[in-house]
Design a protein around this motif. Structure first.
Motif, short mmCIF file in Angstrom:
data_model
loop_
_atom_site.label_atom_id
_atom_site.label_comp_id
_atom_site.label_asym_id
_atom_site.label_seq_id
_atom_site.Cartn_x
_atom_site.Cartn_y
_atom_site.Cartn_z
N ALA A 153 0.84 -1.20 0.00
CA ALA A 153 0.00 0.00 0.00
C ALA A 153 0.87 1.25 0.00
O ALA A 153 0.65 2.18 -0.79
CB ALA A 153 -0.93 -0.01 1.22
N GLN A 189 -4.36 5.45 5.05
CA GLN A 189 -5.04 4.70 3.98
C GLN A 189 -4.61 3.24 4.00
O GLN A 189 -5.42 2.34 3.82
CB GLN A 189 -4.72 5.32 2.62
N SER A 190 -3.32 3.01 4.21
CA SER A 190 -2.87 1.62 4.21
C SER A 190 -3.51 0.86 5.36
O SER A 190 -3.89 -0.30 5.21
CB SER A 190 -1.34 1.55 4.26
N HIS A 225 -7.63 0.86 4.55
CA HIS A 225 -8.06 0.17 3.33
C HIS A 225 -7.61 -1.29 3.30
O HIS A 225 -8.25 -2.12 2.68
CB HIS A 225 -7.50 0.87 2.09
N HIS A 226 -6.47 -1.58 3.92
CA HIS A 226 -5.91 -2.91 3.72
C HIS A 226 -5.72 -3.70 5.00
O HIS A 226 -6.12 -4.86 5.08
CB HIS A 226 -4.56 -2.80 3.01
N LEU A 285 -8.38 -6.91 6.82
CA LEU A 285 -7.81 -8.24 6.99
C LEU A 285 -7.80 -8.65 8.46
O LEU A 285 -7.84 -9.83 8.79
CB LEU A 285 -6.38 -8.29 6.44
#
Lengths: 451, 265
Positions: free
Chosen positions: A334, A343-344, A347-348, A352
Motif C-alpha cells: 500500500a 489509507q494503508s 483500506h488494507h 484483513l
C-alpha cells in the motif's frame, strides 16, 4: 523423561547391528514417547470427564426449573366480596386487596377437593398452602382487567406452591415434610388425587425465561427475564464503548505510535490490566461512577461502564494480535503505491484484521456477560419483581439486575426451589455464551485469511 | 566518485534522474550505508549488486523513503529527484512514492480482485475521473505489465489466486498504474521460477522505454541481462558504478572483480 541420552546406555553401538531389530536405546526412546502419549491422553480424558460431569449436573439440576406445576381452579368471582356497592366501579374494585380474594380461593379449593371425592378436614386456609401466594394477585389482576366477569365462575390456572411443585419433580419427599410447617403429607395425598384427575398439571414454564424475580417465599413465580434485559442493556453499553475505544487504541498503538519507553509502559500495563481481578474493577466503579460521579446505583449504564473497563484490555490485546498478524508486505504494497499510512491501515490492514477483532470482541463480551463480582459491588443486584413495561427495568438508568447476579441471588436464598432456579439460570447463561462463541467461530471461518 | 569513464557512450547522454550525494544510513548504531554517491539516469535500467547485507536494498528503500517506516532508521546526505531533495522537510513521502513506485521481493498483491489491485493507486491519487477512465487505466497498466492477455477474462478474480510470476507482473502493473517516473524493484525475481523470471526480465527491458528502473538483484547474470548501468555495493560502500558491460568485463576495483568471479560474497 524425553532425553534418552541421560540414561547410562553406552554410546557408539548404533552403527552396527541389524535395522530389523530395535536397539535398546531406540526401545527406550519409543517407550518414553508411548508413555508421554498416554499421559497426554489421560490429561485430555480427565478434562473430558469433568466436562461431562459438569454438563450432567447442570442439566439434571437445571432442567426442572423449566417446568412448573399449575392447579386448574374454577373460582366464583362473587360480587358481594369484590364489588360491595354493585356498581362495577373500578375504583371500588381496586379497593379490595389481595387479602379480599383469599376467601374466594379457599372456597374454590374446598370445592375442588370435595368434587374429587377427597375426604379432608383441612380448612380453606390450610388448602391454600398448596398454591402459590401469587394466586390471589393473579385473580385480582384478572378482575381488574375484566370487571364484567364479576359474578361469574372463571377457570384459573394458578401456580402450585414450590413444595407441591418440588414433590411432583421428586425434589420434595414425604419424609421431608415431617419437619415442614408449610405442607403436610396429607396435602400430598390431595395433590396425588388431583393430579390423577387432571387438575394438577406440569407444563413448560415460559414465565421462568421471560418473567421477573419474586420474593423469597414465592420461588415458583421467579423468572430470569428482567435480569436478561439488564444484561442486554449492559452489553449494549459495553459494545458501544469498548469496541471503538479498544480498536482505536490498538490501531494507534500498533500502527502509529512510536516505539519508545512510554508505549512500552502502556503495553505492559494493558497486559497487566487484563489480569486484574474483576472485583477490583467493581470497587473502582463504585468509587468513580457512583460515589464521585453520582450515577444511579444498580443501573445498567454503570454496570456497562465497569464491564467496559474490564473488557477493554481483552479487546485491545486481541485486536493488536490480529493487526500484527497481517503480513507487513501488505503495508509495504500500500505504501509503495503511494497510500498514506492511514489509507494503508484502513483500506488494507483493518479489513484483513477484522475477523480477529470481531472474535476478540465477542469473546470479551461473553466474558463480560458472565462477570458477577464487580456487579455485586455496584449494586447490580436490584430486586425487580415486576415485568417490563410497567416495571422499572426499562432503561439504562433504571435499577436492574444481570443474569449472573440474579443467579447468585437465587443460589443465596434458603428455599431449595431457588437452588433449582439458579441451575436453570445457569443453563440460559451458558446458552448465551455458547451462542456468542459459536458466532465468533463462524466469523473466523467465514473471513478465513485470504493471502 | 567511483564512476569510471564509460566505454560506451550510448546511454551516458541521458538525463540524470536521481542524484545521491554523500548518503549515510544508520540503523540505530549500525552504519549501514557509508557515503554513497551515485547518479541514476532516466530511461535506463540500473542494477544494484553485491553480497547479502551489503546495503543495496537499504539504499534502494531510501530512494522512495520506505525507510521512514522503520523507527530506528536515520538517513543523512542528499538524494535529489529531478534536482529536488526528497528528504526536504516539505516533501510528503506519500507524494514521493506516487512518483517513485516500488516492486517488492515477494509478490504482494492485495487480497482483492485483480481489477482493484490495479485501480487502488489511481483511485487514491484521483487519476481517473470516471469509471471508463479507470477501466482504461487498468487495461493500459495490465498491458504494460505484460499480463493483460492472461487475466483480461477474470479481472474480478482475486489477485492472490494467480501464479507467483503472474502475481509479480500484477504488482509491476500496479506500480505502473500510478504513473511513476522511477520504478524501484527489490529482487523482483528471487521468489520466481526461471520461466517467470524470464517473463519479468523481458518486461523490465520494455519498461526502460518509459521509466528509470532501479533493480536490486542477487543474480549477476540477471544484472548483466537487464541492466545498462551497474552499481556494486560491498559492506555499505558503493565500490564501483559504471556501464554494466564494463563492470562485468573490466572492473576497476579488485573487490568488484573478486565478487564477479565468485571469490567473495
Amino acid at each position: 523423561m524425553t532425553d534418552a541420552t541421560a540414561s547410562g546406555v553406552p554410546a557408539g553401538k548404533h552403527t552396527s547391528g541389524s535395522l530389523l531389530e530395535q536397539s535398546p536405546r531406540t526401545k527406550r526412546r519409543n517407550a518414553s514417547e508411548a508413555r508421554f502419549r498416554f499421559y497426554g491422553m489421560a490429561a485430555v480424558g480427565i478434562g473430558l470427564v469433568f466436562l461431562v460431569l459438569l454438563l450432567i449436573a447442570i442439566v439434571r439440576n437445571g432442567v426442572p426449573a423449566y417446568t412448573q406445576t399449575f392447579l386448574s381452579l374454577p373460582i366464583e368471582l362473587k360480587a358481594e366480596a369484590l364489588d360491595k356497592n354493585g356498581n362495577r366501579d373500578l375504583e371500588d374494585i381496586r379497593k379490595v386487596s389481595t387479602f379480599g380474594y383469599n376467601p374466594l380461593l379457599d372456597e374454590a379449593l374446598l370445592r375442588v377437593v370435595a368434587d374429587n371425592g377427597i375426604e379432608s378436614d383441612y380448612s380453606g386456609a390450610d388448602l391454600r398452602k398448596m398454591i402459590s401466594s401469587s394466586a390471589a394477585a393473579q385473580v385480582r389482576d384478572y378482575v381488574l382487567t375484566h370487571p364484567a366477569q364479576i359474578g361469574e365462575t372463571v377457570e384459573f390456572r394458578v401456580l402450585a406452591s414450590s413444595r407441591v411443585d418440588g414433590y411432583l419433580k421428586g425434589r420434595v419427599l414425604r419424609e421431608d415434610l415431617e419437619r415442614d410447617k408449610n405442607l403436610d403429607a396429607a396435602h400430598l395425598d390431595i395433590i396425588d388425587v388431583l393430579k390423577d384427575a387432571g387438575a394438577v398439571t406440569r407444563t413448560f414454564n415460559w414465565a421462568f425465561i421471560f418473567g421477573a424475580d419474586a420474593s423469597e417465599s414465592r420461588p415458583e413465580q421467579a423468572g430470569i427475564g428482567v435480569s436478561m434485559l439488564g444484561s442486554l442493556f449492559m452489553m449494549i453499553v459495553v459494545l458501544v464503548l469498548s469496541l471503538p475505544i479498544g480498536v482505536a487504541a490498538s490501531i494507534y498503538l500498533e500502527e502509529f505510535a512510536p516505539k519508545n519507553r512510554w508505549t512500552d509502559l502502556i503495553e505492559v500495563n494493558i497486559s497487566n490490566l487484563a489480569a486484574v481481578p474483576s472485583i477490583v474493577f467493581g470497587i473502582l466503579g463504585l468509587a468513580v461512577f457512583i460515589q464521585f460521579m453520582h450515577l444511579p446505583q444498580s443501573a445498567p449504564l454503570v454496570g456497562g461502564l465497569v464491564l467496559t473497563l474490564m473488557t477493554l484490555p481483552t479487546i485491545i490485546i486481541s485486536t493488536r494480535a490480529s493487526l500484527k498478524s497481517v503480513p507487513p508486505s501488505i503495508r509495504d504494497a500500500a505504501l509503495g503505491v503511494g497510500a498514506s499510512k492511514m489509507q494503508s491501515v484502513f483500506h488494507h490492514v483493518l479489513p484483513l484484521a477484522m475477523p480477529g477483532i470481531l472474535t476478540g470482541t465477542i469473546i470479551g463480551l461473553a466474558q463480560a456477560l458472565g462477570e458477577t463480582a464487580p456487579l455485586l459491588l455496584i449494586g447490580m443486584v436490584g430486586y425487580i419483581a415486576s415485568n417490563y413495561p410497567d416495571g422499572v427495568a426499562s432503561g439504562f438508568l433504571d435499577p436492574n439486575s444481570a443474569m449472573p447476579a440474579q443467579i447468585y441471588e437465587w443460589a443465596k436464598r434458603a428455599d431449595p426451589a431457588y437452588y433449582e432456579r439458579a441451575w436453570g439460570g445457569i443453563i440460559i447463561l451458558l446458552l448465551f455464551l455458547m451462542t456468542m462463541n459459536i458466532i465468533a467461530v463462524i466469523l473466523r471461518r467465514r473471513f478465513e485469511r485470504r493471502w | 566518485m567511483y564512476d569510471s569513464p564509460s566505454l560506451e557512450t550510448k546511454v551516458t547522454d541521458k538525463a540524470i534522474k536521481i542524484a545521491a550525494q554523500n548518503v549515510q544510513v544508520f540503523y540505530g548504531d549500525t552504519h549501514a550505508i557509508k557515503d554513497v554517491n551515485v547518479q541514476i539516469q532516466d530511461k535506463t535500467v540500473t542494477a544494484f549488486i553485491g553480497p547479502s547485507g551489503c546495503g543495496k536494498s537499504t539504499f534502494l528503500r531510501c530512494l522512495n523513503r520506505m525507510n521512514d517506516t522503520i523507527d530506528i532508521c536515520r538517513v543523512e546526505g542528499d538524494i535529489l529527484l529531478d534536482g529536488e531533495d526528497i528528504y526536504d522537510k516539505r516533501v510528503d513521502p506519500v507524494q514521493l512514492r506516487a512518483k517513485v513506485g516500488m516492486v517488492f521481493q515477494k509478490p504482494n498483491p492485495f487480497p482483492k480482485s485483480i481489477y482493484d489491485n490495479i485501480a487502488y493507486g489511481p483511485r487514491i491519487h484521483g487519476l481517473a475521473k470516471s469509471k471508463a477512465d479507470l477501466d482504461e487505466i487498468v487495461e493500459k497498466s495490465l498491458r504494460r505489465g505484460a499480463i493483460w492477455d492472461e487475466v483480461k477474462d477474470r479481472l474480478h478474480a482475486p489477485g492472490t489466486g494467480l501464479s507467483g510470476g503472474q502475481q509479480q507482473r500484477l504488482c509491476i502493473a500496479r506500480a505502473v498504474a500510478t504513473e511513476p517516473e522511477v520504478l524501484l524493484m527489490d529482487e523482483p525475481c528471487s521468489a520466481l521460477d526461471p520461466i517467470a523470471t524470464g517473463q519479468v526480465e523481458e518486461l523490465i527491458d520494455e519498461l526502460r522505454d518509459s521509466y528509470s528502473v532501479v533493480i536490486v538483484t542477487h543474480s549477476m547474470q540477471q544484472a548483466a541481462r537487464v541492466s545498462q548501468k551497474t552499481a556494486f555495493f560491498h559492506l555499505g560502500n558503493l565500490v564501483e558504478y559504471g556501464e554494466t558491460s564494463q563492470i562485468f568485463t573490466n572492473p576497476v576495483d579488485s573487490r568488484t572483480e573478486s565478487y564477479i568471479t565468485g571469490r567473495i560474497g
